[in-house]
Scaffold this motif. Structure first.
Motif, short mmCIF file in Angstrom:
data_model
loop_
_atom_site.label_atom_id
_atom_site.label_comp_id
_atom_site.label_asym_id
_atom_site.label_seq_id
_atom_site.Cartn_x
_atom_site.Cartn_y
_atom_site.Cartn_z
N UNK A 122 0.80 -1.04 -0.05
CA UNK A 122 0.00 0.10 -0.04
C UNK A 122 0.82 1.18 -0.06
N UNK A 123 2.03 1.15 0.60
CA UNK A 123 2.63 2.50 0.65
C UNK A 123 3.67 2.48 -0.56
N UNK A 166 9.65 4.56 4.69
CA UNK A 166 10.82 4.40 5.93
C UNK A 166 10.55 5.40 6.86
N UNK A 167 10.23 6.47 6.70
CA UNK A 167 10.09 7.74 7.76
C UNK A 167 9.00 7.23 8.48
N UNK A 168 7.74 6.92 7.90
CA UNK A 168 6.61 6.97 8.70
C UNK A 168 6.48 5.50 9.17
N UNK A 197 1.90 4.42 -5.62
CA UNK A 197 2.42 5.05 -7.00
C UNK A 197 1.61 4.85 -8.12
N UNK A 198 0.87 3.72 -8.29
CA UNK A 198 0.04 3.32 -9.40
C UNK A 198 -1.45 3.90 -9.44
N UNK A 199 -1.85 4.65 -8.11
CA UNK A 199 -3.02 5.18 -7.74
C UNK A 199 -3.99 4.00 -7.75
N UNK A 200 -3.61 2.86 -7.12
CA UNK A 200 -4.58 1.76 -6.55
C UNK A 200 -5.08 2.08 -5.47
N UNK A 201 -4.98 3.02 -4.49
CA UNK A 201 -5.61 3.38 -3.40
C UNK A 201 -5.77 4.74 -3.50
N UNK A 202 -6.74 5.11 -2.55
CA UNK A 202 -7.13 6.49 -2.39
C UNK A 202 -6.29 7.19 -1.38
N UNK A 251 -7.11 5.91 2.11
CA UNK A 251 -6.68 4.71 2.46
C UNK A 251 -5.08 4.77 2.72
N UNK A 252 -4.58 5.46 1.99
CA UNK A 252 -2.96 5.61 2.09
C UNK A 252 -2.66 6.27 3.56
N UNK A 253 -3.42 7.18 3.85
CA UNK A 253 -3.20 7.66 5.18
C UNK A 253 -3.58 6.84 6.41
N UNK A 254 -4.80 6.26 6.08
CA UNK A 254 -5.18 5.25 7.24
C UNK A 254 -4.11 4.11 7.22
N UNK A 255 -3.32 3.90 6.14
CA UNK A 255 -2.50 2.63 6.25
C UNK A 255 -1.26 3.07 7.35
#
Length: 303
Positions: free
Chosen positions: A147-148, A234-236, A153-158, A161-165
Motif C-alpha cells: 500500500x505504501x 521508511x520515515x513513517x 505510485x500506481x493510484x490503486x488506493x485513495x 486509504x493511504x493515510x489510514x495505512x
C-alpha cells in the motif's frame, strides 16, 4: 550524476550482462554444493570472490539450519519482510535463506494482487492468515507495505486509504510484537542504472522474461515516484519494535551474504542438541518376491 560516454557505457553494460549470466550459472552450481567443501579462508584467493561467496553461503546456511532447529524447539515466531524495487534481488535472497530449510518450518508468502472480495476486507486481513504459528518462520516476498509502494505510485488506493495505512501499520506491528511475533524488515536498495541493466538482462533472457510484467515496466518509468514513496514509507513506519534495515543490493552476492548474516544476528538462537540418528537394520523376509515393473512404465533414459 555524471554519465559515462556512450562507448564506455556500452562496454560496462556488456560486462554487467555477462555477470548476470554468470550469476544464473552460479545459482545452479549452488544446488550441487551439498557434497562440495571449498578451501579454508587461508588458502582462498582474496580476489576470487565467487569462491568466498560459495564458502560463506554454505557456512551461513548451516547457521540458518541451527536457527530453524531453535525456532522449532522454542516455539519462536519469526516474520521477515523483504521489500524493494522490482529486480532488487529480494527473491534471490529469499531463495538462499530457504534453500536448505524445512518448508514445514520456513515458508514464503508471496501474495498476488487482491481479488474483488479481498479489496472489501480490512486491509491487513489477507496477510494475517499467513503469519507464523509457534515454531515457524515466514518470509514475505512483498508484504502489507504494497500500500505504501506500488498501490500509492500506481493510484490503486485513495489518499484516505493511504493515510489510514500509516495510522494503522505501526499499531498493527506493535500488536504482533506484543503477541510474541518477531518482525524484521528489509529494504533492498539498488541504483537507477542497476535496475535498468537488470531489466534489460531479463528482456534478453527467454528464461527470465516471465519476471517482467507490465507493472514492472511501468515502475521503471516512475522511478522517481517510487523513490518518494519509499522515503515516506521508511520515515513513517520505522518503529523501535520493528525497524527498517537497508540492504545495499547492487552486488547480488554481497547482498545475500550480508542480509543472511544480519538476519542471524537479530535472533538469539542457540544450537539445539539432537539425539544421534541410528539407521535401523533392514528386515529381510525369505518369502518376499519383488514384482517386475512393466517396461512401458519406465521413464526412457534419454540421457
Amino acid at each position: 550524476m555524471t554519465r559515462m560516454p556512450p562507448d564506455d557505457r556500452l562496454s560496462w553494460d556488456r560486462i554487467r550482462l555477462r555477470e548476470e549470466v554468470l550469476d544464473d550459472i552460479d545459482e545452479e552450481i549452488e544446488l550441487e554444493l551439498d557434497d562440495v567443501r571449498l578451501g579454508t579462508q587461508e588458502d582462498c584467493d582474496p580476489l576470487d570472490f565467487r569462491k568466498t561467496y560459495f564458502r560463506e553461503l554454505l557456512r551461513l546456511q548451516g547457521e540458518l539450519v541451527k536457527l530453524q532447529d531453535w525456532v522449532k524447539e522454542t516455539g519462536h515466531r519469526l516474520v521477515v519482510i523483504c521489500e524493494g524495487r522490482d529486480a532488487a534481488g529480494k527473491g534471490g535472497v529469499i531463495k538462499r535463506i530457504t534453500q536448505r530449510l524445512n518448508p514445514r518450518i520456513c515458508r514464503v508468502a508471496a501474495l498476488p494482487a487482491p481479488n474483488d472480495r479481498e479489496r472489501t476486507q480490512w486491509y491487513f486481513q489477507r496477510y494475517v492468515s499467513h503469519l507464523p504459528a509457534a515454531g515457524e518462520i515466514v518470509l514475505f516476498d512483498r508484504s502489507w507495505y504494497n500500500r505504501a509502494g506500488v498501490e500509492r505510485v500506481m493510484d490503486f488506493c485513495t489518499d484516505a486509504e493511504y493515510e489510514e495505512f500509516f495510522r494503522s501499520v505501526p499499531e498493527f506491528e506493535r500488536m504482533l510484537v506484543r503477541s510474541g511475533i518477531q518482525i524484521i524488515k528489509y529494504w533492498f536498495s539498488i541504483s537507477d542504472d542497476e535496475q535498468e541493466l537488470r531489466f534489460r538482462a531479463r528482456m534478453e533472457d527467454p528464461l527470465k522474461q516471465w519476471k517482467l510484467s507490465p507493472m514492472d515496466l511501468e515502475s521503471r518509468r516512475r522511478w522517481e515516484a517510487y523513490t518518494l514513496a519509499k522515503e515516506i514509507m521508511l520515515e513513517r513506519s520505522n518503529i523501535v519494535e520493528a525497524p527498517w534495515w537497508i540492504v545495499p543490493a547492487v552486488n547480488k552476492k554481497k547482498a545475500r551474504l550480508n542480509c543472511i548474516s544480519h538476519l542471524l544476528s537479530q535472533v538469539p538462537y542457540e544450537e539445539i542438541e539432537k539425539p544421534e540418528v541410528i539407521l535401523p537394520e533392514r528386515v529381510f523376509n525369505p518369502d518376499y518376491l519383488r514384482q517386475p515393473v512393466p517396461d512401458d512404465m519406465i521413464v526412457p533414459e534419454v540421457y
